[in-house]
Scaffold this motif. Structure first.
Motif, PDB file in Angstrom:
ATOM      1  N   SER A  81       0.828  -1.201   0.000  1.00  0.00           N
ATOM      2  CA  SER A  81       0.000   0.000   0.000  1.00  0.00           C
ATOM      3  C   SER A  81       0.864   1.253   0.000  1.00  0.00           C
ATOM      4  N   HIS A  82       1.952   1.209   0.760  1.00  0.00           N
ATOM      5  CA  HIS A  82       2.866   2.343   0.829  1.00  0.00           C
ATOM      6  C   HIS A  82       3.493   2.656  -0.521  1.00  0.00           C
ATOM      7  N   MET A  83       3.805   1.642  -1.302  1.00  0.00           N
ATOM      8  CA  MET A  83       4.456   1.836  -2.594  1.00  0.00           C
ATOM      9  C   MET A  83       3.618   2.705  -3.519  1.00  0.00           C
ATOM     10  N   GLN A  84       2.312   2.727  -3.296  1.00  0.00           N
ATOM     11  CA  GLN A  84       1.438   3.550  -4.128  1.00  0.00           C
ATOM     12  C   GLN A  84       1.672   5.045  -3.889  1.00  0.00           C
ATOM     13  N   THR A  85       2.251   5.392  -2.728  1.00  0.00           N
ATOM     14  CA  THR A  85       2.544   6.798  -2.454  1.00  0.00           C
ATOM     15  C   THR A  85       3.680   7.313  -3.337  1.00  0.00           C
ATOM     16  N   HIS A  86       4.478   6.390  -3.892  1.00  0.00           N
ATOM     17  CA  HIS A  86       5.558   6.778  -4.795  1.00  0.00           C
ATOM     18  C   HIS A  86       5.092   6.813  -6.247  1.00  0.00           C
ATOM     19  N   SER A  87       3.869   6.404  -6.468  1.00  0.00           N
ATOM     20  CA  SER A  87       3.302   6.413  -7.815  1.00  0.00           C
ATOM     21  C   SER A  87       2.382   7.611  -7.990  1.00  0.00           C
ATOM     22  N   ASP A  88       2.298   8.119  -9.187  1.00  0.00           N
ATOM     23  CA  ASP A  88       1.394   9.233  -9.485  1.00  0.00           C
ATOM     24  C   ASP A  88      -0.030   8.765  -9.748  1.00  0.00           C
ATOM     25  N   VAL A  89      -0.239   7.456  -9.727  1.00  0.00           N
ATOM     26  CA  VAL A  89      -1.560   6.907 -10.015  1.00  0.00           C
ATOM     27  C   VAL A  89      -2.450   7.067  -8.790  1.00  0.00           C
ATOM     28  N   LYS A  90      -3.535   7.825  -8.936  1.00  0.00           N
ATOM     29  CA  LYS A  90      -4.509   8.015  -7.862  1.00  0.00           C
ATOM     30  C   LYS A  90      -5.905   7.802  -8.447  1.00  0.00           C
ATOM     31  N   PRO A  91      -6.318   6.531  -8.520  1.00  0.00           N
ATOM     32  CA  PRO A  91      -7.561   6.213  -9.240  1.00  0.00           C
ATOM     33  C   PRO A  91      -8.845   6.515  -8.469  1.00  0.00           C
ATOM     34  N   PHE A  92      -8.739   6.846  -7.178  1.00  0.00           N
ATOM     35  CA  PHE A  92      -9.948   7.047  -6.369  1.00  0.00           C
ATOM     36  C   PHE A  92     -10.192   8.547  -6.172  1.00  0.00           C
ATOM     37  N   THR A 100      -7.909  13.425  -5.059  1.00  0.00           N
ATOM     38  CA  THR A 100      -7.758  12.055  -5.552  1.00  0.00           C
ATOM     39  C   THR A 100      -6.828  11.296  -4.617  1.00  0.00           C
ATOM     40  N   PHE A 101      -6.955   9.971  -4.615  1.00  0.00           N
ATOM     41  CA  PHE A 101      -6.235   9.156  -3.652  1.00  0.00           C
ATOM     42  C   PHE A 101      -5.736   7.869  -4.297  1.00  0.00           C
ATOM     43  N   SER A 102      -4.638   7.375  -3.758  1.00  0.00           N
ATOM     44  CA  SER A 102      -4.041   6.145  -4.280  1.00  0.00           C
ATOM     45  C   SER A 102      -4.734   4.904  -3.747  1.00  0.00           C
ATOM     46  N   ARG A 103      -5.433   5.055  -2.631  1.00  0.00           N
ATOM     47  CA  ARG A 103      -6.116   3.900  -2.025  1.00  0.00           C
ATOM     48  C   ARG A 103      -7.557   4.262  -1.697  1.00  0.00           C
ATOM     49  N   LYS A 104      -8.426   3.261  -1.795  1.00  0.00           N
ATOM     50  CA  LYS A 104      -9.843   3.475  -1.544  1.00  0.00           C
ATOM     51  C   LYS A 104     -10.088   3.881  -0.092  1.00  0.00           C
ATOM     52  N   GLN A 105      -9.315   3.312   0.837  1.00  0.00           N
ATOM     53  CA  GLN A 105      -9.526   3.622   2.247  1.00  0.00           C
ATOM     54  C   GLN A 105      -9.167   5.078   2.563  1.00  0.00           C
ATOM     55  N   TYR A 106      -8.190   5.642   1.806  1.00  0.00           N
ATOM     56  CA  TYR A 106      -7.862   7.055   1.989  1.00  0.00           C
ATOM     57  C   TYR A 106      -9.026   7.937   1.548  1.00  0.00           C
ATOM     58  N   LEU A 107      -9.683   7.536   0.474  1.00  0.00           N
ATOM     59  CA  LEU A 107     -10.866   8.269   0.010  1.00  0.00           C
ATOM     60  C   LEU A 107     -11.976   8.179   1.045  1.00  0.00           C
ATOM     61  N   ARG A 108     -12.159   7.000   1.609  1.00  0.00           N
ATOM     62  CA  ARG A 108     -13.206   6.808   2.613  1.00  0.00           C
ATOM     63  C   ARG A 108     -12.961   7.711   3.830  1.00  0.00           C
ATOM     64  N   ILE A 109     -11.715   7.792   4.261  1.00  0.00           N
ATOM     65  CA  ILE A 109     -11.378   8.665   5.385  1.00  0.00           C
ATOM     66  C   ILE A 109     -11.586  10.133   5.011  1.00  0.00           C
ATOM     67  N   HIS A 110     -11.197  10.485   3.776  1.00  0.00           N
ATOM     68  CA  HIS A 110     -11.359  11.861   3.304  1.00  0.00           C
ATOM     69  C   HIS A 110     -12.819  12.278   3.295  1.00  0.00           C
ATOM     70  N   MET A 111     -13.720  11.401   2.943  1.00  0.00           N
ATOM     71  CA  MET A 111     -15.141  11.734   2.842  1.00  0.00           C
ATOM     72  C   MET A 111     -15.695  12.237   4.171  1.00  0.00           C
ATOM     73  N   ARG A 112     -15.041  11.855   5.272  1.00  0.00           N
ATOM     74  CA  ARG A 112     -15.507  12.320   6.581  1.00  0.00           C
ATOM     75  C   ARG A 112     -15.310  13.820   6.750  1.00  0.00           C
ATOM     76  N   VAL A 113     -14.411  14.397   5.946  1.00  0.00           N
ATOM     77  CA  VAL A 113     -14.237  15.854   5.953  1.00  0.00           C
ATOM     78  C   VAL A 113     -15.528  16.523   5.497  1.00  0.00           C
ATOM     79  N   HIS A 114     -16.199  15.904   4.527  1.00  0.00           N
ATOM     80  CA  HIS A 114     -17.434  16.457   3.983  1.00  0.00           C
ATOM     81  C   HIS A 114     -18.646  16.091   4.844  1.00  0.00           C
TER      82      HIS A 114
END
Length: 283
Positions: A81-92, A100-114
């Motif tokens: 999962s960490h290796m995705q932080t070195h990639s520019d790919v953020k599909p979520f 945009t986020f590299s992992r679905k769980q990061y998006l889920r956590i972000h949604m709590r901001v809204h």
């Protein structure tokens, strides 16, 4: 060679699961029992791999190392999962903003901001948090635990991020620069506060009067003027004050201390505001 049953004749006696191989059934049976126990605590699990992962929480071992940045992890899945932080790919992508986020769980956590959702609640006080790690850090305010220690002085902290900020005091690094003036800061939040001196922004408003402040701490101090609480007492007279800094200024009327000195003429003052007014004479 192990027999394979096309009809899934290997059945579990505890639940309704069926398997085509006896080895699959044997592996499944371990889910009903927990034969692997930790020698350091009461944890038990169904597989040796799960036990090995758990033991690392006691030993601190992190055998899975990132070849890009050097960070190491206790679990291989976390490294992946960490290796995705070195990639520019953020599909979520967030449907409410451009994040945009590299992992679905990061998006889920972000949604709590809204949504404002804070599912992790403190059992000691009424505080609640959007992320489990923030609750863990908060709990240390109740326990007093400060596991992150500075190797250069005796300071210790409840969160690793606070230790990182503290270390900049020793290095003298000030990587956050103001784009308006030449000021630079060791912490990003200090730069953000400083920028308000240029913009005049005062986002912290008093609900009881029309006063507003650039910093939350100043709003908290202001609120004591409404409560009438004067908990800071002078040992030399009967004076009392709602704010500690006001008591400190008052004490100087007894001691005669004038810590703010003019570099031009040598005049000294009890408060910094007095020095600032005086400096206008030399301009």
């Amino acid at each position: 060679m192990e027999n394979i049953s096309v009809e899934n004749n290997y059945a579990c006696d505890i639940c309704e699961a069926n398997f085509c191989k006896n080895s699959f059934l044997e592996k499944h049976m371990k889910t009903h029992t927990k034969p692997y126990s930790c020698e350091a605590c009461e944890f038990s699990c169904s597989s040796s791999a799960s036990l090995a992962r758990h033991v690392r929480t006691h030993t601190g071992e992190k055998p899975f190392c990132c070849e890009v940045c050097g960070y190491s992890f206790a679990q291989k899945s976390v490294l992946k999962s960490h290796m995705q932080t070195h990639s520019d790919v953020k599909p979520f992508s967030c449907s409410l903003c451009k994040s945009t986020f590299s992992r679905k769980q990061y998006l889920r956590i972000h949604m709590r901001v809204h949504t404002g959702e804070k599912p992790y609640s403190c059992q000691v006080c009424s505080s609640s948090f959007a992320q489990k790690q923030y609750l863990a850090i908060h709990m240390r305010t109740h326990t007093g635990e400060k596991p992150f220690s500075c190797e250069l002085c005796q300071a210790s902290f409840s969160a690793n991020s606070r230790l990182s900020r503290h270390m900049q005091m020793h290095t003298g690094a000030k990587p956050y620069s103001c784009g308006v003036c030449a000021s630079s800061f060791s912490q990003k939040e200090h730069l953000r506060k400083h920028m308000r001196t240029h913009t005049g922004e005062k986002p912290f408003r008093c609900q009881l009067c029309e006063s507003s402040f650039a910093e939350k701490s100043k709003l908290r101090r202001h609120m004591t003027t409404h409560t009438g609480n004067k908990t800071h007492l002078c040992d030399m007279c009967n004076s009392s004050f709602s704010q500690k800094e006001h008591l400190i200024k008052h004490i100087r009327t007894h001691t005669g201390e004038r810590p703010f000195s003019c570099q031009v003429c040598g005049s000294s003052f009890t408060v910094n505001a007095g020095l600032r007014r005086h400096m206008q004479i030399h301009m």
